[in-house]
Design a protein around this motif. Structure first.
Motif, short mmCIF file in Angstrom:
data_model
loop_
_atom_site.label_atom_id
_atom_site.label_comp_id
_atom_site.label_asym_id
_atom_site.label_seq_id
_atom_site.Cartn_x
_atom_site.Cartn_y
_atom_site.Cartn_z
N GLN A 116 0.83 -1.21 0.00
CA GLN A 116 0.00 0.00 0.00
C GLN A 116 0.86 1.26 0.00
O GLN A 116 0.54 2.24 -0.67
N ILE A 117 1.96 1.23 0.75
CA ILE A 117 2.87 2.38 0.76
C ILE A 117 3.44 2.60 -0.64
O ILE A 117 3.45 3.73 -1.14
N GLU A 118 3.87 1.54 -1.28
CA GLU A 118 4.42 1.65 -2.63
C GLU A 118 3.36 2.19 -3.60
O GLU A 118 3.64 3.06 -4.43
N LEU B 32 -3.01 5.78 5.96
CA LEU B 32 -1.90 6.21 5.12
C LEU B 32 -2.41 7.10 4.00
O LEU B 32 -3.47 6.85 3.44
N ASP B 33 -1.64 8.14 3.68
CA ASP B 33 -1.86 8.87 2.45
C ASP B 33 -0.50 9.06 1.79
O ASP B 33 0.50 8.52 2.27
N SER B 34 -0.42 9.79 0.73
CA SER B 34 0.83 9.88 -0.03
C SER B 34 1.95 10.61 0.71
O SER B 34 3.10 10.53 0.30
N GLY C 191 -3.83 6.05 -6.03
CA GLY C 191 -4.76 6.16 -4.91
C GLY C 191 -4.39 7.33 -4.01
O GLY C 191 -3.28 7.87 -4.08
N ASN C 192 -5.35 7.69 -3.16
CA ASN C 192 -5.17 8.84 -2.28
C ASN C 192 -4.87 8.45 -0.85
O ASN C 192 -4.11 9.11 -0.16
N GLU C 193 -5.52 7.40 -0.38
CA GLU C 193 -5.31 6.99 1.00
C GLU C 193 -5.72 5.54 1.19
O GLU C 193 -6.36 4.93 0.34
N TRP C 194 -5.32 5.00 2.33
CA TRP C 194 -5.63 3.62 2.69
C TRP C 194 -5.78 3.55 4.20
O TRP C 194 -5.05 4.23 4.93
N ARG C 195 -6.74 2.77 4.65
CA ARG C 195 -7.00 2.66 6.09
C ARG C 195 -7.11 1.20 6.49
O ARG C 195 -7.72 0.40 5.80
N LEU C 196 -6.52 0.90 7.64
CA LEU C 196 -6.58 -0.43 8.23
C LEU C 196 -7.11 -0.27 9.65
O LEU C 196 -6.48 0.38 10.49
N VAL C 197 -8.27 -0.83 9.92
CA VAL C 197 -8.87 -0.74 11.24
C VAL C 197 -8.41 -1.95 12.05
O VAL C 197 -8.60 -3.09 11.66
#
Length: 123
Positions: A46-48, A69-71, A55-61
């Motif tokens: 996801q970081i890569e 995470l965002d860029s 993509g703009n962001e990613w979330r893990l609950v």
């Protein structure tokens, strides 16, 4: 941001200890990521993806803490932190949320989790 990765030789558990204002990151590493190599790989992917502009962001609950995470940055926060936003305090007072929320740059976060994984692999 200063941190140490430690092993309790009595209980044979590992944990991360971070400097003030980043304590939540240490708790997240110790409790949420722990030694889950599949989750580690997913987060690295996801970081890569974010660094490549996909993509703009990613979330893990997580169970107690979540990762967002965002860029540009990573945010670790307690799942119930939004509850504190509704509470009003006197002007001279504020919530200390260093143990329940932490921010760091995305590259710094990546370096931290790579070092965490390396520590686990060596021990």
């Amino acid at each position: 941001m200063e941190y140490d990765f430690l092993r309790n030789t009595i209980t044979d558990t590992v944990f991360a200890r971070f400097s003030m204002d980043h304590e939540a990151l240490g708790f997240w590493l110790s409790e949420e990521l722990a030694d889950n190599s599949e989750l580690y790989v997913e987060i690295c992917q996801q970081i890569e993806r974010l660094q490549n502009g996909q993509g703009n962001e990613w979330r893990l609950v997580g169970k107690a803490l979540s990762l967002e995470l965002d860029s540009e940055q990573a945010r670790i926060f307690a799942n119930d932190i939004e509850d504190n936003d509704d509470q009003e305090l006197d002007e001279s007072m504020s919530f200390y949320d260093g143990e329940s929320e932490a921010f760091c740059g995305l590259e710094d976060f990546y370096e931290v989790i790579v070092n965490w994984r390396r520590f686990l692999d060596e021990n």
